[in-house]
Design an enzyme around this catalytic site. Structure first.
Site, short mmCIF file in Angstrom:
data_model
loop_
_atom_site.label_atom_id
_atom_site.label_comp_id
_atom_site.label_asym_id
_atom_site.label_seq_id
_atom_site.Cartn_x
_atom_site.Cartn_y
_atom_site.Cartn_z
N GLU A 158 -2.78 -2.13 -2.84
CA GLU A 158 -4.03 -1.52 -2.39
C GLU A 158 -3.97 -0.01 -2.54
O GLU A 158 -2.97 0.63 -2.18
CB GLU A 158 -4.31 -1.88 -0.93
CG GLU A 158 -5.61 -1.27 -0.41
CD GLU A 158 -5.80 -1.38 1.08
OE1 GLU A 158 -6.70 -0.71 1.62
OE2 GLU A 158 -5.03 -2.13 1.72
N LYS A 172 0.88 -1.17 0.00
CA LYS A 172 0.00 0.00 0.00
C LYS A 172 0.92 1.21 0.00
O LYS A 172 1.69 1.41 0.94
CB LYS A 172 -0.90 -0.01 1.23
CG LYS A 172 -1.93 1.12 1.27
CD LYS A 172 -2.75 1.02 2.55
CE LYS A 172 -3.77 2.16 2.64
NZ LYS A 172 -4.99 1.89 1.84
N GLY A 187 -8.18 5.48 -0.28
CA GLY A 187 -9.38 6.23 -0.60
C GLY A 187 -9.94 5.83 -1.95
O GLY A 187 -9.84 4.68 -2.37
#
Length: 248
Positions: free
Chosen positions: A132, A41, A135
């Site tokens: 990932e 991420k 938002g």
């Protein structure tokens, strides 16, 4: 499946849609089938501790699967998640806000070159790397760079996570338009229940309408599960569809 250094971006129609859960379940599904899958991420905000909540969620999903299922000869063992934090989540900020603002509040700025370097490093170490998002798709990483524009630059096949309930058709179709405008390869959509029992009529029609009007594959709908093992079981047919799409 061609397992040589594939990447998949897991984006979402909004924040809090369920992309961390979907990302963790996908990593676990692939690992359970002998594929060296990893998680990354690029930016996490709202981090109260050194390890982001998203990374801990993925760790818990992997460990739950490992403890519940004996590892057969065809599956890779799933060890406790001990990823190098700087590689797994290069940027971590305290403020629960858009990345550009969370960084500014700490007197910092996100460097796209560093993100691309960390991505290349993680990709080289895995057969499939699940990245990932943070938002929604058009979240600004800096005041000059949107998240989706970096995804487009890296040409990452994208899995879009959407809510199952009311309002998801508009959000999902807009997100699909943003992906197609940038010519980003689209794997399909996964719907995630935002409540324990959303109205069946609305949820089922949403999936069909998104597939038809969005001209895309909908891999399925993940219900709200109280236990990690139940989530793994519910995700299995969705994971099978995603794995098949990655192989084509």
């Amino acid at each position: 499946m061609d397992r040589k250094n594939q990447a998949i971006f897991v984006g979402a129609t909004d924040t809090g849609v369920g992309k961390t859960l979907i990302s963790g379940l996908l990593v676990a599904y692939l690992r359970g089938r002998g594929i060296k899958a990893g998680y990354q991420k690029w930016v996490a905000t709202g981090c109260a501790a050194d390890e982001p909540e998203d990374l801990l969620t993925v760790a818990q999903l992997l460990e739950a699967m490992n403890s519940a299922r004996p590892v057969g000869p065809e599956a890779e063992a799933v060890p406790a998640w001990r990823a190098e934090l700087e590689l797994a989540v290069p940027y971590r900020f305290r403020l629960p806000a858009s990345p550009h603002l969370a960084a500014a509040e700490e007197g910092r700025e996100i460097d796209p070159a560093l993100l691309k370097a960390r991505f290349a490093e993680a990709l080289a170490a895995h057969e499939v790397l699940v990245v990932e998002g943070v938002g929604g798709l058009l979240v600004p990483l800096t005041r000059q760079l949107l998240l989706l524009d970096l995804v487009a630059e890296l040409e990452l096949p994208t899995l879009l996570v959407a809510r199952s309930g009311l309002g998801t058709i508009n959000h999902t179709l807009l997100s699909l338009e943003a992906l197609r405008r940038r010519e980003i390869p689209l794997l399909g959509v996964v719907c995630s229940d935002e409540e324990p029992e959303p109205p069946k009529l609305i949820a089922s029609d949403n999936l069909a309408t998104i597939a038809a009007l969005g001209r895309t594959r909908v891999f399925g709908r993940l219900p709200r599960c109280r236990q990690s093992i139940a989530a793994h079981a519910a995700f299995a047919p969705i994971g099978a569809g995603i794995a098949a799409a990655l192989a084509t």
